[in-house]
Every structure is written in structure tokens, then in C-alpha cells.
Design a protein around this motif. Structure first.
Motif, PDB file in Angstrom:
ATOM      1  N   SER A   1       0.849  61.530  70.824  1.00  0.00           N
ATOM      2  CA  SER A   1       1.702  60.671  70.698  1.00  0.00           C
ATOM      3  C   SER A   1       2.858  61.130  71.425  1.00  0.00           C
ATOM      4  O   SER A   1       3.443  62.708  70.998  1.00  0.00           O
ATOM      5  N   VAL A   2       3.281  60.592  72.705  1.00  0.00           N
ATOM      6  CA  VAL A   2       4.755  61.890  73.235  1.00  0.00           C
ATOM      7  C   VAL A   2       5.486  60.339  72.860  1.00  0.00           C
ATOM      8  O   VAL A   2       5.642  59.632  73.596  1.00  0.00           O
ATOM      9  N   SER A   3       6.894  61.397  72.376  1.00  0.00           N
ATOM     10  CA  SER A   3       7.831  59.632  72.667  1.00  0.00           C
ATOM     11  C   SER A   3       7.995  59.970  74.417  1.00  0.00           C
ATOM     12  O   SER A   3       9.007  60.708  74.762  1.00  0.00           O
ATOM     13  N   ALA A   4       8.237  58.957  74.629  1.00  0.00           N
ATOM     14  CA  ALA A   4       8.351  58.807  76.632  1.00  0.00           C
ATOM     15  C   ALA A   4      10.242  59.023  76.895  1.00  0.00           C
ATOM     16  O   ALA A   4      10.377  59.347  77.700  1.00  0.00           O
ATOM     17  N   ASN A   5      10.959  58.709  75.754  1.00  0.00           N
ATOM     18  CA  ASN A   5      12.653  58.847  76.066  1.00  0.00           C
ATOM     19  C   ASN A   5      12.892  60.509  75.530  1.00  0.00           C
ATOM     20  O   ASN A   5      13.823  61.176  76.555  1.00  0.00           O
ATOM     21  N   GLN A   6      12.232  60.774  74.990  1.00  0.00           N
ATOM     22  CA  GLN A   6      13.088  61.938  74.467  1.00  0.00           C
ATOM     23  C   GLN A   6      12.203  63.769  73.976  1.00  0.00           C
ATOM     24  O   GLN A   6      12.388  64.234  73.894  1.00  0.00           O
ATOM     25  N   ARG A   7      11.044  63.141  75.143  1.00  0.00           N
ATOM     26  CA  ARG A   7       9.610  64.172  75.407  1.00  0.00           C
ATOM     27  C   ARG A   7       9.538  64.346  73.843  1.00  0.00           C
ATOM     28  O   ARG A   7       9.671  65.962  73.748  1.00  0.00           O
ATOM     29  N   ILE A   8       9.635  64.097  72.895  1.00  0.00           N
ATOM     30  CA  ILE A   8       8.873  64.742  71.217  1.00  0.00           C
ATOM     31  C   ILE A   8       7.537  64.285  71.184  1.00  0.00           C
ATOM     32  O   ILE A   8       6.960  63.204  71.301  1.00  0.00           O
ATOM     33  N   ILE A   9       7.408  65.319  70.607  1.00  0.00           N
ATOM     34  CA  ILE A   9       4.775  65.740  70.691  1.00  0.00           C
ATOM     35  C   ILE A   9       5.017  65.038  69.498  1.00  0.00           C
ATOM     36  O   ILE A   9       5.061  65.779  68.620  1.00  0.00           O
ATOM     37  N   ALA A  10       4.403  64.301  68.940  1.00  0.00           N
ATOM     38  CA  ALA A  10       4.002  64.152  67.855  1.00  0.00           C
ATOM     39  C   ALA A  10       2.694  64.583  67.448  1.00  0.00           C
ATOM     40  O   ALA A  10       1.690  63.846  68.405  1.00  0.00           O
ATOM     41  N   LEU A  11       1.915  65.066  66.657  1.00  0.00           N
ATOM     42  CA  LEU A  11       0.505  65.402  65.852  1.00  0.00           C
ATOM     43  C   LEU A  11       0.387  65.608  64.719  1.00  0.00           C
ATOM     44  O   LEU A  11       0.631  66.333  63.982  1.00  0.00           O
ATOM     45  N   PRO A  12      -1.131  64.652  64.627  1.00  0.00           N
ATOM     46  CA  PRO A  12      -1.572  64.126  63.363  1.00  0.00           C
ATOM     47  C   PRO A  12      -2.610  65.099  63.073  1.00  0.00           C
ATOM     48  O   PRO A  12      -2.877  66.070  64.222  1.00  0.00           O
ATOM     49  N   HIS A  13      -1.939  65.929  61.913  1.00  0.00           N
ATOM     50  CA  HIS A  13      -4.056  66.792  61.707  1.00  0.00           C
ATOM     51  C   HIS A  13      -4.721  66.161  60.519  1.00  0.00           C
ATOM     52  O   HIS A  13      -4.310  65.161  60.574  1.00  0.00           O
ATOM     53  N   ASP A  14      -5.730  66.930  60.671  1.00  0.00           N
ATOM     54  CA  ASP A  14      -6.303  67.177  59.155  1.00  0.00           C
ATOM     55  C   ASP A  14      -5.994  66.974  58.103  1.00  0.00           C
ATOM     56  O   ASP A  14      -6.892  65.791  56.951  1.00  0.00           O
TER      57      ASP A  14
END
Length: 464
Positions: free
Chosen positions: A421-434
Motif C-alpha cells: 500500500s502507498v500513502s497518497a499524501n506522504q508517499r510512504i510505502i507500507a510492506l507487509p511481509h510473510d
């Protein structure tokens, strides 16, 4: 981690002869041998426990965890340095041998010898530059992640589903609510501020795999394992903000949260709220599980992705199938639409993701991208002109829409990456892992934070 020098006995022998020359990385080797028989971090934990420290136990545990991360960073640096040294030594030996052969040859070949010497010097300088650049990149990345890392804390829990949650989304219009899609065959809408469940959608006969909200109206789009996608309307009223409880006031009916069944909320059952069971429109042209669905810009069309290796484009008003997007060789894993343009990106288990262009009504073009070596679990647009793709090959790549020939940033992880998922405002990428971790990165690949690890396992079962 590669170890040179054999057993610990050779290390003891070297210790008895301090004048004997050893390689510069011998300290790391001795440290590794001395800790092979104990789990990582145990020595540090014993040292901290043996000290008379006034730090709380939670902080001391956090320190042990941070030291473990530091050790792993330097181990990666050490391994890369060894590989680069081997390459440099091998090339230098080969180039030196070429120079000796030239020395014993005809004097008329002096020009060739000079040229070879010059080439050797250039290559050696290039290798040194590459070596230093690689080392500096690793060290700078390590400094950035440890020095400027943000701290994340749990703010609110939303309890009500009876099975795993596959997707979540936030409305783009008022009232602002949170939507969740679950394997328990339902989608729930929540008050973000209070955590209260406001509405339940129960029209699907299978797992609800994704949920997306209309850009301007109170409508939701859900994709399901029952091989359909549903469009349904909702009406919710946000609860009034609750005053902060008085911690000094006595309370006789306190109930420990651990005494409740998982998923139980106030009421007679799980999430006793108004339920919508009839969809406004049912999209049912797929021959397999519909893994995700999204609205095109404007909200007049939707796109769905399925395990039948196709993505479908529908008209919302008539539920008519407009296009079937084929070309992937294996099951689709995700689809996403651009927030301001008629662009769609689909990802697949065939290790590729595809960019579909519908800006020209008379023709749609497609571009295929092969930057990964394993299943592409998701590819999403950002608010700008970027696409971020995540894969089971343990990498996340950031691409520029204006030049998609090579990624502008690559994030390498220690575990497969799930739906990003990518935050639209702050351009932060969230990476969920196994490995049950969620890490946050910026668009240049610099790690910002890691969310606290949950006790619940990350769901990776196939959606049905």
C-alpha cells in the motif's frame, strides 16, 4: 555466513602466535565461531541481564533487538565485501599474468604492453570505485535506517471479523469510514475514531477479497471468491465522540478483554449492526476467484482481476462487460487504477505486471514489465507518476511511468512481500511481509519505520 580458517582450534593457535599475519576480517570470524552454538542475541541478552541497569525490561528487550539488527546489517556488508575482494583478487591475478606474458615477448610489442598496462590500471580503478560505492551505499542505508527511524505505536483495534482480513480501504468522501474485507464472507464499515462497527455487507457467498470505495458517492465495490464482484450502496452515521473516561472513577462492571471471545463486541453477537445483503449490481463474467476490483477515475467503470488469468472492464450503470484484458500466463494477483488517468495495472503469478492504457476510447494499449523473478503479488500507482511493484522474490521496485525500462529504486527485503500500500499524501510505502512484519519506506527506498510485530500470523492462504 562464510567462515574461513577451519575449526576453533586454528583460532586458538593463531591467538598463541600474535605475530602471525591474519586477514583484516579475522575478528568477525572469531566472533562468529564463538557464537555458533548459541542463538543470536543470547550473549547480548546475558550481558544486559548481568548488569545492574535501571532500564525497564521492555527497553532492554528493544536494545537487544536493535543490536541484532545492527549485527545483521554488518553481516550483509561483510559478505558483500568478501565477494568483491574475491573478484578484485581474481581479476588482478589474471591481469598480472597477462602483463608478465607481454614482458617476455617481442620488444616490438611495447605499445601493446603499454596499452594492456593502461587497461589494467583503468579496470583496477573501476573495481575500487565500485567497491567503495557499494560499501558506502550499504553503510549509508544502515545509518539512515537506524538514525532517523520513526517509532510506531498501536492507536486503535477494530475487532469484529471472524476470520482473516484480506484488504482495507478508506472512503474518499464524507463521512470518512474504514472498510475491511474478510474471509468470513463479509465486509464491515468502521468509525475510524471510535473503532465502532457501523455496517455489515453480507451479500457474498465466498471470501471477500478486496474492498474499494467510489470516488464521489457512497458506494462500495467488493470482489469475492464466489467468482463475482458486487457494487452496493451504504448509509452510515458516525457516532458522537466519546468523552475521555475518568480513570479515578470506580467501576464495578469492568471486564477484562481477554475474557471475551475473539471478534465479540458489545451486543448479542459479533458486530450487531445494520446489514446490507442485496447488491446494487453484480458483475459475474469470471470463471474463477475474483481476487480484487477497483474503480476507474470518475467512477463510471470498474476493473476486476481473477484467477482465470483475465481482468474485466465493466460499465457501472449497466453492469455490461466492456473489455476482457487477456495476456497473463498465470493467475492474476492484483489490479489497481490510476487516481487521475484511465490507466490500469495488473499483476500476476507469471512474474510480470502489465500496464493498460484506456485514455484513448478507440484503442487500448498494453505494456509488459518483467522486472521480477517470482510472483508479483501487487503493483499500485502513486499520486504522482510512479508504479510500485512487490514480489515473492523479496524485492519491491519503484518505476517511473515516463521511463519504465528500469526501476528508479529497488528495496530488498528478507521475506516475501504481500499486497503493498502507498500513502497518497506522504508517499510512504507500507510492506507487509510473510515474517509478520510491516515496514515503511519512502519512494527512494530508505526505510522509515517498522510496525510492532503482531502476535497473529500474517495471512497468506489462497483466497476462496
Amino acid at each position: 555466513m562464510p567462515v574461513e580458517g577451519g575449526s576453533s582450534g586454528s583460532s586458538a593457535s593463531t591467538a598463541r602466535h600474535p605475530k602471525q599475519k591474519r586477514k583484516a576480517h579475522s575478528l568477525s570470524i572469531r566472533r562468529t565461531n564463538s557464537t555458533e552454538e548459541r542463538p543470536p542475541g543470547s550473549h547480548r541478552g546475558e550481558m544486559l541481564e548481568g548488569q545492574d541497569s535501571k532500564l525497564p525490561q521492555s527497553l532492554r528487550n528493544n536494545l537487544v533487538d536493535l543490536f541484532g539488527q545492527i549485527e545483521r546489517e554488518f553481516e550483509n556488508l561483510y559478505i558483500e565485501n568478501l565477494e568483491l575482494r574475491r573478484e578484485i583478487d581474481s581479476l588482478n591475478e589474471r591481469l598480472t599474468g597477462d602483463g608478465q606474458n607481454l614482458e617476455g615477448g617481442d620488444p616490438s610489442k611495447g605499445a601493446l604492453k603499454t596499452k594492456a598496462s593502461h587497461s589494467t590500471s583503468q579496470l583496477s580503478q573501476k573495481l575500487k570505485t565500485t567497491y567503495k560505492a557499494s560499501t558506502s551505499k550499504i553503510v549509508s542505508s544502515f545509518k539512515a535506517t537506524t538514525g532517523s527511524r520513526a517509532l510506531c505505536h498501536l492507536q486503535k483495534e477494530y475487532v469484529g471479523h471472524r476470520d482473516g482480513i484480506w484488504d482495507l480501504s478508506v472512503t474518499k468522501t464524507q463521512p470518512v469510514v474504514l472498510g475491511t474485507a474478510s474471509a468470513d464472507h463479509s465486509a464491515l464499515l468502521w468509525s475510524i475514531e471510535t473503532g465502532k462497527c457501523l455496517l455489515k455487507y453480507g451479500g457474498h457467498a465466498g471470501s471477500v477479497n478486496s474492498i474499494k470505495f467510489h470516488p464521489t458517492e457512497q458506494m462500495a465495490l467488493t470482489a469475492s471468491g464466489d467468482q463475482t464482484a458486487h457494487i452496493w450502496r451504504y448509509m452510515v452515521q458516525l457516532p458522537a465522540p466519546q468523552p475521555a473516561p475518568d480513570v479515578n472513577a470506580p467501576c464495578d462492571d469492568d471486564q477484562d478483554s481477554s475474557d471475551r471471545e475473539e471478534g465479540e463486541v458489545d451486543g448479542e453477537g459479533p458486530c450487531e449492526v445494520p446489514t446490507v445483503r442485496v447488491a446494487t449490481a453484480t458483475l459475474k463474467s469470471h470463471q474463477g476467484v475474483v481476487i480484487t476490483a477497483d474503480w476507474l477515475v470518475g467512477g463510471r467503470q470498474v476493473v476486476t482481476a481473477s484467477w482465470d488469468r483475465a481482468a474485466n472492464l465493466y460499465e457501472v450503470e449497466t453492469s455490461e462487460l466492456v473489455h476482457t484484458l487477456t495476456g497473463h500466463d498465470q493467475e492474476l494477483t492484483h489490479c489497481c487504477t490510476h487516481p487521475t488517468q484511465r490507466l490500469v495495472v495488473t499483476s500476476s503469478r507469471d512474474t510480470t505486471f502489465r500496464l493498460w492504457d484506456f485514455r484513448d476510447p478507440s484503442i487500448h494499449s498494453v505494456n509488459v514489465f518483467q522486472g521480477h523473478t517470482d510472483t508479483v503479488t501487487s503493483a499500485v500507482f502513486t499520486a504522482g507518476d510512479n508504479v510500485v511493484s512487490g514480489s515473492d522474490d523479496r524485492t519491491v521496485k519503484v518505476w517511473d511511468l515516463k521511463n519504465m525500462r528500469s526501476p528508479i529504486a529497488t528495496i530488498r527485503t528478507d521475506s516475501a512481500v504481500n499486497r503493498i500500500s502507498v500513502s497518497a499524501n506522504q508517499r510512504i510505502i507500507a510492506l507487509p511481509h510473510d515474517n509478520r512484519q510491516v515496514r515503511l519506506f519512502d519512494m527512494s527506498g530508505v526505510r522509515l519505520a517498522r510496525l510492532p510485530r503482531s502476535n497473529r500470523m500474517v495471512r497468506r492462504e489462497r483466497k476462496l
